[in-house]
Design an enzyme around this catalytic site. Structure first.
Site, PDB file in Angstrom:
ATOM      1  N   TYR A  60      -2.119  -1.637  10.417  1.00  0.00           N
ATOM      2  CA  TYR A  60      -2.096  -1.749   8.952  1.00  0.00           C
ATOM      3  C   TYR A  60      -0.771  -1.223   8.398  1.00  0.00           C
ATOM      4  CZ  TYR A  60      -3.823  -1.228   4.126  1.00  0.00           C
ATOM      5  OH  TYR A  60      -4.009  -1.321   2.764  1.00  0.00           O
ATOM      6  N   SER A  87       0.878  -1.173   0.000  1.00  0.00           N
ATOM      7  CA  SER A  87       0.000   0.000   0.000  1.00  0.00           C
ATOM      8  C   SER A  87       0.908   1.214   0.000  1.00  0.00           C
ATOM      9  CB  SER A  87      -0.844   0.001   1.284  1.00  0.00           C
ATOM     10  OG  SER A  87      -1.446   1.263   1.487  1.00  0.00           O
TER      11      SER A  87
END
Ligand code: NAD
Length: 251
Positions: A146, A133
């Site tokens: 995350y 990401s």
């Protein structure tokens, strides 16, 4: 004859969003797709003429079993894609949620790489594509687990690339900004509620705050990048983290 005919690809979390677009793109190029998800995605395996493998990546034992099953089917391309989001300030972040996120988005990719890389090395060809990401490169508040898991996945990508290079196996990570998927649709609604603004304002003011190109990314655009990394044209690219982020990390 597609670009990937004769190849077998395992896509984790293939039942939705980016994984779904990737599974369809790989099948279009002639690959046999091993469709993995925790939810029932038999329908997709049927659509693609592939094989459905169900496993909860939050359970290390289930990941070991998945790795064995996939290794027996002969995986040439591994796409570590499954993931989820949880938002909380660090002091309120539940330990179980942290552990589950690190397990699903960092430890499970490690376990699957460990299970499948021997087959790739033996063939002298392989591709490992980790869906990280933009949050594997930069941070935003309230996403400690995350962002830690995705930064870890970037480190894993670089390490395994160095080990696998001499064997014709490339290992890369993709770093998307906000992609139009159910994961992001959920976040838009959550943040609209939390911040007391409209869903349109969340996209404009929060999600696109850093973007030079002001729109969401489509899952098919991420799938095209994965296809390129799987192709012969990308055989000199390894250990790389490729942003597809509308200019976010150029700032
Ligand atoms: P999504 O929610 O549409 O799909 C994720 C899939 O992963 C689902 O099918 C889900 O069932 C599966 N999954 C979740 N937990 C699992 C578990 N414990 N075991 C097995 N499967 C599990 O999400 P998406 O947006 O397509 O995300 C795919 C990947 O892309 C994730 O790793 C995510 O972090 C990453 N990513 C997404 C975006 C975005 O904006 N959507 C941006 C950057 C990175």
């Amino acid at each position: 004859m597609g670009m990937l005919s004769g190849k077998t690809v395992l896509v984790t979390g293939a039942g939705s969003g980016i994984g779904l677009a990737m599974a369809r793109a790989f099948a279009r190029e002639g690959a046999r797709v091993l469709v993995h998800d925790v939810r029932d995605a038999r329908w997709l395996a049927e659509e693609l003429g592939g094989v459905f493998l169900q496993a909860d990546l939050a359970d290390p034992q289930a990941v070991e079993a998945l790795g064995k099953e996939a290794a027996a089917l002969g995986v040439d391309i591994l796409v570590n894609n499954a993931g989820f989001q949880h938002i909380d300030p660090v002091e309120a972040f539940p330990l179980e949620t942290w552990q589950a996120m690190v397990q699903v988005m960092l430890t499970a990719p490690f376990q699957l790489i460990r299970a499948l890389i021997p087959g790739m090395k033996a063939k002298g060809w392989g591709r490992i594509i980790n869906v990280a990401s933009v949050h594997g490169l930069v941070a935003s508040p309230y996403k400690s687990a995350y962002i830690s898991a995705k930064h870890g996945l970037v480190g894993l990508t670089k390490t395994v690339a160095l080990e696998a290079g001499p064997y014709g196996v490339t290992v890369n990570a993709i770093a998307p900004a906000y992609v139009r998927t159910p994961l992001v649709e959920g976040q838009i609604q959550d943040q609209a509620r939390t911040l007391g603004i409209s869903p349109e304002e969340v996209v404009e003011k929060v999600f696109l705050a850093q973007a030079a190109i002001r729109r969401l990314i489509e899952p098919e655009e991420v799938a095209e990048l994965a296809l390129f990394l799987a192709s012969e044209k990308a055989s000199a690219i390894t250990g790389a983290v490729l942003p597809i982020d509308l200019g976010w990390t150029a700032r």
